[in-house]
Design an enzyme around this catalytic site. Structure first.
Site, PDB file in Angstrom:
ATOM      1  N   ASP B 421       0.841  -1.199   0.000  1.00  0.00           N
ATOM      2  CA  ASP B 421       0.000   0.000   0.000  1.00  0.00           C
ATOM      3  C   ASP B 421       0.880   1.254   0.000  1.00  0.00           C
ATOM      4  O   ASP B 421       1.914   1.297   0.669  1.00  0.00           O
ATOM      5  CB  ASP B 421      -0.894  -0.040   1.256  1.00  0.00           C
ATOM      6  CG  ASP B 421      -1.945   1.042   1.218  1.00  0.00           C
ATOM      7  OD1 ASP B 421      -3.056   0.768   0.727  1.00  0.00           O
ATOM      8  OD2 ASP B 421      -1.649   2.174   1.680  1.00  0.00           O
ATOM      9  N   ILE B 422       0.468   2.250  -0.781  1.00  0.00           N
ATOM     10  CA  ILE B 422       1.245   3.489  -0.832  1.00  0.00           C
ATOM     11  C   ILE B 422       0.941   4.314   0.421  1.00  0.00           C
ATOM     12  O   ILE B 422      -0.228   4.527   0.758  1.00  0.00           O
ATOM     13  CB  ILE B 422       0.883   4.308  -2.098  1.00  0.00           C
ATOM     14  CG1 ILE B 422       1.126   3.456  -3.352  1.00  0.00           C
ATOM     15  CG2 ILE B 422       1.678   5.609  -2.151  1.00  0.00           C
ATOM     16  CD1 ILE B 422       0.577   4.058  -4.627  1.00  0.00           C
ATOM     17  N   GLU B 464      -5.022   2.344  -3.954  1.00  0.00           N
ATOM     18  CA  GLU B 464      -3.570   2.443  -3.910  1.00  0.00           C
ATOM     19  C   GLU B 464      -2.985   1.173  -3.291  1.00  0.00           C
ATOM     20  O   GLU B 464      -1.907   1.179  -2.731  1.00  0.00           O
ATOM     21  CB  GLU B 464      -3.133   3.695  -3.141  1.00  0.00           C
ATOM     22  CG  GLU B 464      -3.393   3.692  -1.646  1.00  0.00           C
ATOM     23  CD  GLU B 464      -4.788   4.207  -1.267  1.00  0.00           C
ATOM     24  OE1 GLU B 464      -5.698   4.170  -2.125  1.00  0.00           O
ATOM     25  OE2 GLU B 464      -4.962   4.619  -0.106  1.00  0.00           O
TER      26      GLU B 464
END
Lengths: 126, 546
Positions: B421-422, B464
């Protein structure tokens, strides 16, 4: 049993060379190579091997015949043996065992694994 | 020590390869004599050579060559066993094709026969992906380089096509970008440039044309040069990068999987080797009753079915396959010597997609199978892939993880499920806008795609969030791999207007061997938990679910 000296009976020069690397350099064994059953009969006793590794299919004397002939020599009667062959069906493994071999190694073998396979068969047989 | 062994093995292999052409030539000659005028003494000589080749090729890692030789050896042994009257039929089409295959394998040994390619390599770490540019306008080149670097493409500049051609002796790029306007005076490509471009394309170097001109003549020119892309200046970078990523995808594509159903084992084995030599994964179905489980386990992308088999016919088996919803679009191709028009049409009516007539040449077989699989993949990708990143969509990656985890348990091999995950992505979107946010997402996708192995699968799981499955990969390997990706990502510079910024990712991993009863969905949950631990511990971290 100390496994140090291996007599390899194999007619194919290319396979001889790779097997030698696999057993000597990777496995740390001492190897004598014979290109035919006849040659094995002449040289085996003097080498006094701890183990015989025989190709099954060879022109002239094949592997099983060679083993039988070697077994008739008193000094070689008890030396463990392994066959190498392309066809390894379970039934065939049984057949080769019935000839007095510890087991069978499938060809083509992986040069990096051959020494381990040999050791394993010998340990299982012991 | 082991380096010494490898060097010695390599030396032996080199010697072996040097004498191989002569050996094959001999076999070829004897084999053809056998096909024309079989004789027992010929057979004995040939048998010995084939046997030797079958044994020796394998130990030198030329597995396909060894198998083809073994196959011919068996065919010949059968001939030797049979009485001479009925024998000729044994050395028919498949015998001749087997001989051809030997030669074809030899000429391709460098590329096809290395164990790696057939056994699906575990790529260690991938080199940067290199893109070449022939461009005299320095400003364009600088700007392009700045953009490409962010997506992990390395740009190598050339002042002329000739210079690029010289470099192609050493290596080939992912793509060759050529500004047509800089090739020669007056914006036209001259004869000499043409010649070089053609040679580069023929070597397997995909051509992308950059041009100032939007006219039919220029586009035709690019098309004649077999360009895979045509981009107008000023360059639309996201579009160009997407095109480059697609090229990369194609390079990374997993081998095509083909299932063959044929009661003639020898012939089936022959088809298998032909397709394997073309780089495909092939399995033979041994018993018709195992059909559905074979589909489940192997997940073929195409099934070749013999029309006439003793117990169950091809169309009957096709009918069984089509009864299952999930295999409704699996390409089924019949193979048969059937010449009766009605029979052929009726076979197609019953669930088959196409019909190949035996005897079929090796090249035709490979082409027919490959084209069908390529088409099926194209279609599948439109349906299952996310349009921004080109990665698998949520449902697709989830399904693949399910399959791969089941496979890992069955084969008792470790596999890792990864969630990624960003960090603080919402803030990026808020501050720099969605277009920039998309660039960040795209660069995670591109980075993953480049760092993972061919056999890994990755998908865009949420906005994301990304999900990855790493088959045949243990905890340590997974950690090392993902940690490198994490580190690398944190060094990427993103720009927005005149400011630049960096982003980080957090990663959670769950390993099948730690959870022997967990299914794919369970491991996804566990990986997600590990991901949240990583977030809780300060982000920009890799965590493994304990």
């Amino acid at each position: 049993m100390v496994l140090q000296r291996i007599l390899l009976v194999e007619d194919e020069a290319d396979i001889q060379a790779v097997a030698r690397v696999a057993l000597e350099m990777v496995g740390g064994f001492e190897v004598q190579v014979c290109s035919s059953g006849q040659q094995a009969l002449q040289e085996a006793e003097a080498f006094s091997p701890d183990l015989l590794v025989l190709d099954v299919m060879m022109p002239g004397m094949d592997g099983p015949d060679t083993l039988k002939a070697l077994r008739e020599r008193s000094t070689l009667a008890e030396v463990p043996a392994i066959f190498m062959t392309a066809k390894v069906q379970p039934a065939e493994v049984e057949y080769y065992r019935s000839l007095g071999a510890l087991g069978v190694i499938a060809k083509p073998f992986d040069p990096m694994m051959l020494a381990n396979q040999v050791r394993q068969l010998v340990e299982e047989g012991a | 020590m082991s380096e010494q062994v490898l060097a010695e093995l390599a030396r032996l292999k080199q010697l072996y390869l040097e004498q191989l052409p002569a050996t094959l030539e001999q076999i070829q000659q004897l084999g053809q004599q056998m096909a024309q005028a079989p004789a027992t003494n010929l057979a004995a000589a040939l048998h010995q050579r084939l046997h030797a080749l079958a044994g020796s090729a394998g130990v030198h890692g030329l597995k396909a060559l060894g198998e083809v030789a073994r196959n011919l050896e068996l065919q010949l042994a059968q001939w030797q066993k049979t009485t001479q009257e009925q024998a000729p039929s044994l050395l028919d089409q498949s015998w001749v094709e087997g001989l051809q295959l030997l030669t074809c394998l030899q000429s391709r040994q460098e590329t096809v026969l290395e164990d790696g390619l057939l056994l699906r390599p575990v790529r260690q770490e991938q080199d940067d992906v290199c893109v070449w540019l022939v461009e005299s306008d320095l400003k364009v080149a600088d700007e392009l380089e700045g953009q490409l670097i962010r997506f992990n493409f390395r740009l190598r500049r050339f002042v002329s096509l000739q210079a690029a051609f010289e470099a192609s002796e050493e290596s080939l790029p992912l793509a060759l970008l050529v500004d047509f306007c800089c090739c020669s005076e007056g914006c036209a490509v001259d004869e000499q440039d043409w010649c070089i471009i053609n040679q580069l394309v023929a070597k397997g170097c995909p051509l992308v044309v950059i041009s100032e001109k939007e006219d039919f003549q220029s586009r035709i020119q690019a098309s004649r040069a077999r360009a895979v892309g045509y981009f107008l200046k000023p360059l639309d970078y996201p579009l160009l990068i997407t095109r480059l990523s697609h090229l990369l995808d194609r390079q990374h594509a997993a081998p095509a999987r083909v299932l063959i159903i044929d009661d003639d084992q020898l012939l089936a084995q022959h088809y298998r080797l032909v397709l394997m030599a073309a780089g495909m994964d092939v399995e033979l179905l041994n018993a018709a009753q195992e059909l559905m489980s074979a589909l489940e386990v192997f997940r073929p992308e195409l099934v070749l079915i013999d029309l006439h088999m003793p117990d169950y016919s091809g169309p009957e088996l096709a009918g069984v396959i089509r009864q299952h919803e999930q295999w409704a679009s699996l390409p089924l191709v019949y193979l048969s010597a059937e010449t009766n028009f009605e029979q052929r049409v009726s076979a197609l009516d019953r669930g088959g997609d196409d019909y190949l007539i035996k005897p079929i040449s090796n090249r035709e077989l490979v082409a027919a199978v490959r084209t069908r699989i390529d088409r099926a993949r194209q279609l599948e990708s439109l349906i299952s892939k996310d349009s921004l990143t080109g990665l698998l969509k949520h449902a697709s990656i989830k399904e693949i993880i399910e399959v791969e985890v089941a496979r890992a348990h069955r084969d008792q091999q470790p596999a890792c499920v990864v969630m990624l995950d960003i960090d603080h992505f919402k803030a990026v979107n808020d501050r720099y806008g969605h277009a920039t946010g998309d660039v960040v997402i795209l660069s995670v996708a591109t980075l993953l795609r480049q760092r993972l192995r061919k056999s890994d699968f990755l998908g865009r799981y949420g906005g994301e969030e990304f999900a990855v499955i790493l088959p045949n990969c243990d905890q340590q390997q997974a950690f090392r791999l993902m940690d490198e990706i994490r580190k690398h990502f944190s060094t990427l510079q993103f720009t927005h207007e005149n400011s630049s910024f960096q982003c980080t990712i957090s990663i959670g991993i769950a390993v099948t061997t730690d959870h022997p009863h967990a299914k794919g969905a369970d491991l996804l949950v566990l990986a997600d938990e590990a991901l949240y631990q990583a977030k809780a511990m300060g982000r920009n971290l890799v965590r493994i679910h304990a």
